[in-house]
Design an enzyme around this catalytic site. Structure first.
Site: not given
Length: 367
Positions: A100-102
């Site tokens: 899950s990206s920043q």
């Protein structure tokens, strides 16, 4: 704390407060100025899409879960979910497969899609009688947890969002989480490098996985004037599609560094993986004339520590040796990312410095 709420439940006081603080931090960093994107981050709870994740420890990865009955571990899970960082969400045989990206990077990328431009163009077309559909159609490559697809669905309407990932082990849970959050975009299990022609054409394509080169199928499935935003060589390339039929697109890199899990493809992938030579292995990198450099050639520590040089090395790894890249880097006054761009023309695609017609151009892998 008496009892521990489930990580799949809707908002309650701890998660709402944690999300509000994260949004405050993202706004302090200069993002979410658009109230429509800000509303998406405010109203789409990240914790619904990350019911568990993995953190690295000296003994391997530890799983933190929102359904953990231990209050201390649950609080650690919640803190991580609403920290501005990427989270390891899917492991296979000890290998990281999906993240899950920043959140702040997600906010920046969503803003850089400029979806309002496509919506306004379609509205103008509708007024002229050419098109009744005024929605911006987006293809997301890399479904991951489903959180980014939920943000897109909130902003654009789920009927305009298509998201694709290679494994049903990823798309299945993401589809369920999206439905639980009230969003039902089209979730496809398939090879992201080949796009999704059944739902084309797209006004915007956004990738959340690193590429060695831009898959031509994405350009062919775009509408004229579409924008493709994708991680490439530790940067983010923003390509404007000029002619989908001829597979033509061009654009520059954004100034922001970006590190993502590589795009995974099925059999007969569109793009081949880039070379894995590194500056720490100077003897393994072939120069453009085919000759190998001697191990005695060493790069200055200053260059090895400079993110701008590492970007150039990654972008030119298919063509230049580390020494050649370093010479170019010094002569061009340590160029930043936004001085670089990419041109795609049919089967050929190349990166360039300052100008597509300039002297410094490098063919990308797989083209």
């Amino acid at each position: 704390m008496s009892g521990t709420p489930s990580g799949t439940e809707p908002d309650h006081e701890p998660t709402a407060a944690a999300r509000a603080e994260l949004i405050r931090q993202i706004r302090a960093g200069g993002h979410l100025g658009d109230p429509r994107w800000r509303a998406a981050f405010e109203e789409v709870p990240r914790h619904l899409f990350v019911p568990y994740y993995f953190v690295a420890t000296p003994r391997g990865y530890q799983r933190l879960s929102g359904s953990d009955p231990d209050p201390e571990r649950w609080e650690r899970w919640l803190e991580g979910v609403y920290t501005d960082g990427a989270l390891a969400t899917y492991m296979r045989d000890g290998e990281l497969v999906s993240t899950s990206s920043q959140p702040s990077l997600m906010a920046m990328m969503l803003e850089e899609l400029h979806v309002e431009e496509a919506e306004e163009a379609k509205e103008a077309a509708g007024r002229s009688g050419r098109s009744p559909d005024t929605g911006c159609r987006v293809l997301e490559i890399g479904t991951g947890s489903g959180y980014n697809a939920a943000l897109l669905s909130h902003r654009l309407g789920a009927e305009h969002v298509t998201t694709i990932d290679l494994d049903e082990e990823i798309t299945g849970p993401a589809r369920d989480r999206l439905a639980a959050a009230g969003h039902r975009p089209t979730v496809v299990t398939g090879d992201g490098a080949r796009g999704c022609p059944e739902r084309a054409p797209y006004d915007r394509i956004i990738a959340t996985c690193a590429l060695p080169a831009v898959p031509p199928a994405w350009i062919a499935q775009s509408a004229p004037g579409a924008l493709i935003l994708a991680p490439l060589a530790t940067g983010l390339i923003a390509l404007r599609v000029t002619d989908p039929d001829a597979v033509r697109a061009e654009g520059r890199f954004l100034p922001t560094p970006a590190y993502f899990v590589p795009l995974r493809t099925g059999p007969d992938p569109t793009a081949q993986p880039p070379r894995t030579d590194t500056p720490e292995q100077p003897g393994s990198s072939a120069a453009s004339d085919g000759h190998h450099r001697s191990p005695r050639h060493r790069l200055p520590r200053e260059a090895l520590r400079d993110d701008r040089f590492q970007f150039l090395r990654s972008l030119t790894a298919n063509t230049l040796s580390p020494e050649e890249a370093h010479t170019l880097w010094r002569r061009q006054n340590r160029p930043c990312r936004e001085r670089f761009g990419v041109t795609v023309h049919g089967a050929c695609q190349y990166a360039w410095l300052d100008s597509p017609e300039g002297p410094h151009r490098w063919v990308l892998p797989g083209s």
